[in-house]
Design a protein around this motif. Structure first.
Motif, short mmCIF file in Angstrom:
data_model
loop_
_atom_site.label_atom_id
_atom_site.label_comp_id
_atom_site.label_asym_id
_atom_site.label_seq_id
_atom_site.Cartn_x
_atom_site.Cartn_y
_atom_site.Cartn_z
N PHE A 253 2.06 -35.64 46.59
CA PHE A 253 2.85 -35.62 47.88
C PHE A 253 2.66 -34.36 48.73
O PHE A 253 2.53 -34.36 49.96
CB PHE A 253 4.31 -35.88 47.64
CG PHE A 253 5.22 -35.86 48.85
CD1 PHE A 253 5.20 -36.93 49.75
CD2 PHE A 253 6.00 -34.63 49.04
CE1 PHE A 253 6.17 -36.77 50.89
CE2 PHE A 253 7.00 -34.80 50.11
CZ PHE A 253 6.89 -35.77 50.94
N LYS A 254 2.72 -33.31 48.14
CA LYS A 254 2.44 -31.83 48.95
C LYS A 254 1.11 -31.97 49.61
O LYS A 254 1.01 -31.42 50.69
CB LYS A 254 3.06 -30.76 48.23
CG LYS A 254 4.45 -30.79 47.71
CD LYS A 254 4.82 -29.33 47.19
CE LYS A 254 4.42 -29.49 45.86
NZ LYS A 254 4.84 -28.32 44.89
N ASN A 255 0.30 -32.19 48.73
CA ASN A 255 -1.21 -32.25 49.24
C ASN A 255 -1.49 -32.90 50.60
O ASN A 255 -1.97 -33.05 51.46
CB ASN A 255 -2.20 -32.73 48.28
CG ASN A 255 -2.43 -31.60 47.06
OD1 ASN A 255 -2.08 -30.42 47.48
ND2 ASN A 255 -2.48 -32.05 45.89
N TRP A 256 -0.63 -34.50 50.36
CA TRP A 256 -0.57 -35.40 51.57
C TRP A 256 -0.04 -34.93 52.87
O TRP A 256 -0.60 -34.83 54.00
CB TRP A 256 -0.02 -36.66 50.95
CG TRP A 256 0.28 -37.55 52.28
CD1 TRP A 256 -0.85 -38.31 53.03
CD2 TRP A 256 1.24 -37.95 53.07
NE1 TRP A 256 -0.07 -39.22 53.74
CE2 TRP A 256 1.18 -38.92 53.99
CE3 TRP A 256 2.82 -37.58 52.78
CZ2 TRP A 256 1.97 -39.42 54.59
CZ3 TRP A 256 3.70 -37.90 53.79
CH2 TRP A 256 3.39 -38.91 54.48
N VAL A 257 1.00 -33.94 52.48
CA VAL A 257 1.75 -33.52 53.84
C VAL A 257 0.96 -32.45 54.40
O VAL A 257 0.92 -32.22 55.63
CB VAL A 257 3.02 -33.00 53.44
CG1 VAL A 257 3.80 -32.04 54.49
CG2 VAL A 257 4.03 -34.06 52.89
N ASN A 258 0.02 -31.57 53.57
CA ASN A 258 -0.74 -30.62 54.13
C ASN A 258 -1.96 -30.90 54.77
O ASN A 258 -2.59 -30.54 55.30
CB ASN A 258 -1.12 -29.58 52.87
CG ASN A 258 -0.04 -28.76 52.43
OD1 ASN A 258 0.71 -28.50 53.30
ND2 ASN A 258 0.23 -28.27 51.29
N GLN A 259 -2.47 -32.51 54.64
CA GLN A 259 -3.79 -32.75 55.30
C GLN A 259 -3.63 -32.90 56.76
O GLN A 259 -2.65 -33.24 57.32
CB GLN A 259 -4.24 -34.28 54.67
CG GLN A 259 -4.34 -34.32 53.08
CD GLN A 259 -4.68 -35.57 52.70
OE1 GLN A 259 -4.44 -36.68 53.45
NE2 GLN A 259 -4.84 -35.75 51.55
#
Length: 259
Positions: A253-259
């Motif tokens: 989830f955090k990786n998705w938000v950072n994209q």
């Protein structure tokens, strides 16, 4: 003029109703003779009514399988306009009576053009060069289309309203009813499951947070640490329940938000 008898094969009720509405509005001479949602019902229909229909609007992924299974079970003698969210079946569609291939989400103009192609089909159906030229144009058109849903048709009292996907901040499921929540706190029932919505929404913008939520990135106000390495997400507009991201999905989830 002889009425055009049209069969709709579509397993999403909202899409079937949208097709009926647009067809009847676009073609006054059209008669919707039936709406089917499965391979089994479609095969049964063509077993007894192959000569009772002039045109079929057909989805590819049906409630009990792939619509190409219909052609494996029985010879279908009428032209097909395929209506689907997927653009990778074009060649197979063309080989199975396909005269057009309309990608979801579609507009009234898309269906109007498809109906016009159906009328022209009777004039050019024996000309393979013209058919191949039309097919190549069809493929080019599909390559320029966005394969993700841009609008949803929803009911509001006695009206059907198109709402833009970009204006939906999250989808919430409860008791098998899915609602789309807008920034102004309005909500609308959506005739799709969350599982189906995952295939229709851009993964860059929307994320399946848990069993109840699909959220849009821009709806996130804040993310807080929670017990046992989980996360709590605060949304806009705010929701009464806590939206919790599991430990297993927290990094993704955090990786998705950072994209």
């Amino acid at each position: 003029m002889k009425p055009v008898r049209i069969l709709i094969i579509e397993d999403e009720p909202a899409t079937a109703r949208q097709l009926e509405y647009i067809i009847e509005k676009s073609e006054s001479n059209a008669t919707i003779i039936d709406v089917l949602d499965s391979v089994v019902d479609s095969v049964a229909f063509f077993n007894t009514n192959n000569d009772g229909v002039d045109l079929v609007f057909m989805d590819i992924e049906l409630s009990d399988g792939n619509s190409f299974e219909i052609f494996e079970s029985i010879e279908v003698k009428v032209p097909i306009i395929f209506v689907t969210a997927y653009n990778d079946f074009a060649i197979k569609a063309f080989k199975n009576n396909g005269i057009d291939y309309v990608l979801k989400p579609f507009l009234q103009e898309d269906i109007f053009i498809a109906l016009k192609k159906f009328k022209d089909w009777f004039l050019v159906k024996n000309n393979e060069d013209i058919q191949m030229n039309n097919f190549q144009k069809m493929l080019q058109e599909m390559q320029t289309k966005n394969s993700y849903q841009e609008t949803f048709l929803v009911y509001s009292k006695d009206k059907m309203l198109p709402i833009k996907t970009d204006d939906i901040h999250y989808f919430y499921s409860e008791n098998e009813i899915v609602k789309a929540f807008m920034i102004d706190k309005k909500s609308f029932v959506i005739d799709y499951t969350l599982e189906k919505l995952e295939t229709l929404l851009s993964p860059k913008s929307f994320y399946r947070a848990n069993r109840q939520f699909i959220i849009q990135k821009k709806s996130i106000l804040s993310i807080s640490a929670y017990f046992n390495s989980r996360l709590i997400v605060k949304m806009a507009p705010e929701f009464a329940e806590n939206l919790i991201i599991s430990k297993a999905k927290a990094t993704e989830f955090k990786n998705w938000v950072n994209q």
